[in-house]
Scaffold this motif. Structure first.
Motif, PDB file in Angstrom:
ATOM      1  N   PHE A  69       5.204   0.658  -5.183  1.00  0.00           N
ATOM      2  CA  PHE A  69       4.351   1.526  -4.197  1.00  0.00           C
ATOM      3  C   PHE A  69       4.381   0.463  -2.567  1.00  0.00           C
ATOM      4  CE2 PHE A  69       4.857   5.265  -7.309  1.00  0.00           C
ATOM      5  CZ  PHE A  69       4.766   6.710  -6.469  1.00  0.00           C
ATOM      6  N   GLY A  70       4.789  -0.520  -4.130  1.00  0.00           N
ATOM      7  CA  GLY A  70       3.929  -1.609  -2.298  1.00  0.00           C
ATOM      8  C   GLY A  70       2.642  -1.928  -1.802  1.00  0.00           C
ATOM      9  N   VAL A  71       2.186  -2.101  -3.190  1.00  0.00           N
ATOM     10  CA  VAL A  71       0.642  -1.535  -2.875  1.00  0.00           C
ATOM     11  C   VAL A  71      -0.083  -2.679  -3.751  1.00  0.00           C
ATOM     12  CG1 VAL A  71       0.202  -0.094  -2.144  1.00  0.00           C
ATOM     13  CG2 VAL A  71       0.068   0.562  -4.988  1.00  0.00           C
ATOM     14  N   THR A  72      -1.193  -2.768  -3.389  1.00  0.00           N
ATOM     15  CA  THR A  72      -1.814  -4.786  -4.540  1.00  0.00           C
ATOM     16  C   THR A  72      -3.115  -4.082  -4.616  1.00  0.00           C
ATOM     17  OG1 THR A  72      -2.191  -5.644  -2.651  1.00  0.00           O
ATOM     18  CG2 THR A  72      -0.649  -5.861  -4.214  1.00  0.00           C
ATOM     19  N   PRO A  73      -4.100  -3.679  -6.108  1.00  0.00           N
ATOM     20  CA  PRO A  73      -5.388  -3.323  -5.933  1.00  0.00           C
ATOM     21  C   PRO A  73      -6.286  -4.395  -5.556  1.00  0.00           C
ATOM     22  CG  PRO A  73      -4.486  -4.885  -7.828  1.00  0.00           C
ATOM     23  CD  PRO A  73      -3.251  -4.754  -7.107  1.00  0.00           C
TER      24      PRO A  73
END
Length: 330
Positions: A69-73
Motif C-alpha cells: 500500500f506504500g505506507v509506513t507507520p
C-alpha cells in the motif's frame, strides 16, 4: 417337539452376509473428527475462525502489507495536516487512496499502517501471555486436583490470592519502577516482556480452577485406576493419562482468554504503561484519539473497530469450539 424351520439355501435369510456385501466399511471416528464435523455446522464460529486467521496473517505480514500500500507507520505527513485542524472533518480526516483510513491529527501518520502494525503488538502480547497463563494454570490445576489434601489447599488459596490481586494498579506501579534496561532487554522488548509477565503470571488461576475441577473428576475414572494398578508413577499418570483428556478444555479456554488479554493490553497502552511511542498500539491510538475527539472524531473509529472485531471474532470462535468439543454444554 416342533420341527426345525428349514430355510432354502438360496434365500436371503440363509446368507445374511450377502445383505452386507456392497455396503461400505463402518469406520470409527475420533473425538477430533466428530468435533470438526460439529464445528463445520456452526457457520458463525467458522466466520469467527476465518477472521482470526485473517488477523494473524495481517500481523505476520504487516511489513509486506504496508509496502504494497506504500505506507509506513511512523512517517510524518505534516504537509497533509491543516495547522488549524478545523478542516479535517470536512476532508474526512485525510482519507484518500494513499491513506485509506486517513491520517492522525498533528503529525499526520498513516492510520492504516499503524492499525496493521498495532495488530502485531496486540496479538503477540495476547498469545504469549495466554501461553504463560495456560502452562502455569494447567500444571498447578493438575497437581492440585490429582494430589488433593494439603497440596490442593495451598494451591487453591494461592489462586484466591492471585484472583484478589489488583492487577491494573500493580501494572501501573511495576512499569513505573522498572528501569529502561533490565536483564539484557530494553525498549519495546522490555515492555512486551513486562506486559506478558504481568498478564500471564497473574491470570493463571482462571484456567487453573477449570483444570483442577476437570482433574478431580478424571482421577476417579477407570483408565487412571488401571494405570495405578499397573504400577505407573504419578508423573506418568499426570502428563500421559490425564493431560491428553484435558486438551479440549485447555484449547477452548485459551481461545476465550486471548480476547481478554487483547483488551487488557489495550487498556494498559491507553493508560500509558504499554509499549512506548512511536511503536503502534491500538490502545495508544485510542488514548490519542480521546484527546482530539472534538476536533477529529473519526480518528477513534479505526482502532476501536479493530479491537471490537478482534475480540468478537475470538469469542465467537471460542464459543463454537466449546460447543463442538462438548455438546452437553449447549
Amino acid at each position: 417337539m416342533s420341527t426345525p424351520l428349514e430355510v432354502e439355501p438360496g434365500s436371503s435369510s440363509a446368507q445374511p452376509e450377502a445383505l452386507l456385501e456392497g455396503a461400505g466399511k463402518i469406520e470409527g471416528r475420533s473425538l477430533w473428527q466428530i468435533s470438526w464435523t460439529r464445528l463445520k455446522r456452526d457457520k458463525v464460529a467458522l466466520a469467527g475462525g476465518f477472521v482470526v486467521v485473517f488477523l494473524i496473517l495481517v500481523a505476520v505480514f504487516a511489513p509486506l502489507i504496508c509496502k504494497i500500500f506504500g505506507v509506513t507507520p511512523n512517517e510524518f505527513h505534516q504537509d497533509l495536516v491543516d495547522p488549524s485542524l478545523q478542516t479535517s472533518i470536512a476532508k474526512w480526516n485525510g482519507i484518500s487512496w494513499d491513506h485509506p483510513f486517513g491520517i492522525e491529527p498533528v503529525n499526520g501518520r498513516d492510520i492504516f499502517a499503524r492499525i496493521v502494525y498495532g495488530a502485531r503488538i496486540s496479538l503477540l502480547i495476547a498469545f504469549l501471555a495466554t501461553i504463560v497463563s495456560v502452562v502455569i494454570g494447567t500444571v498447578m490445576g493438575i497437581v492440585a486436583g490429582y494430589f488433593g489434601g494439603w497440596i490442593d489447599t495451598i494451591i487453591s488459596r494461592l489462586m484466591d490470592i492471585f484472583l484478589a490481586f489488583p492487577l491494573v494498579l500493580f501494572a501501573l506501579a511495576l512499569v513505573g519502577a522498572i528501569p529502561d534496561k533490565l536483564l539484557g532487554l530494553q525498549g519495546d522488548s522490555l515492555r512486551v516482556a513486562l506486559i506478558v509477565f504481568i498478564i500471564g503470571f497473574f491470570s493463571w488461576p482462571y484456567i487453573g480452577r477449570i483444570i483442577r475441577g476437570q482433574t478431580l473428576s478424571l482421577r476417579e475414572r477407570e483408565f487412571v485406576d488401571a494405570a495405578r494398578s499397573l504400577g505407573a508413577r504419578r508423573p506418568y499418570i499426570l502428563f500421559t493419562e490425564l493431560l491428553p483428556n484435558l486438551i479440549a478444555p485447555i484449547l477452548v479456554y485459551s481461545t476465550l482468554l486471548i480476547p481478554t488479554n487483547v483488551l487488557f493490553e489495550a487498556a494498559l497502552s491507553y493508560l500509558g504503561v504499554g509499549v512506548r511511542p512511536p511503536t503502534a498500539s491500538w490502545g495508544d491510538m485510542l488514548s490519542t484519539a480521546a484527546n482530539w475527539y472534538q476536533v477529529v472524531p473519526l480518528y477513534m473509529i479505526p482502532p476501536g473497530l479493530a479491537i471490537f472485531v478482534t475480540v468478537l471474532a475470538f469469542n465467537l470462535f471460542g464459543d463454537g469450539l466449546r460447543d463442538a468439543l462438548d455438546p452437553r454444554s449447549r
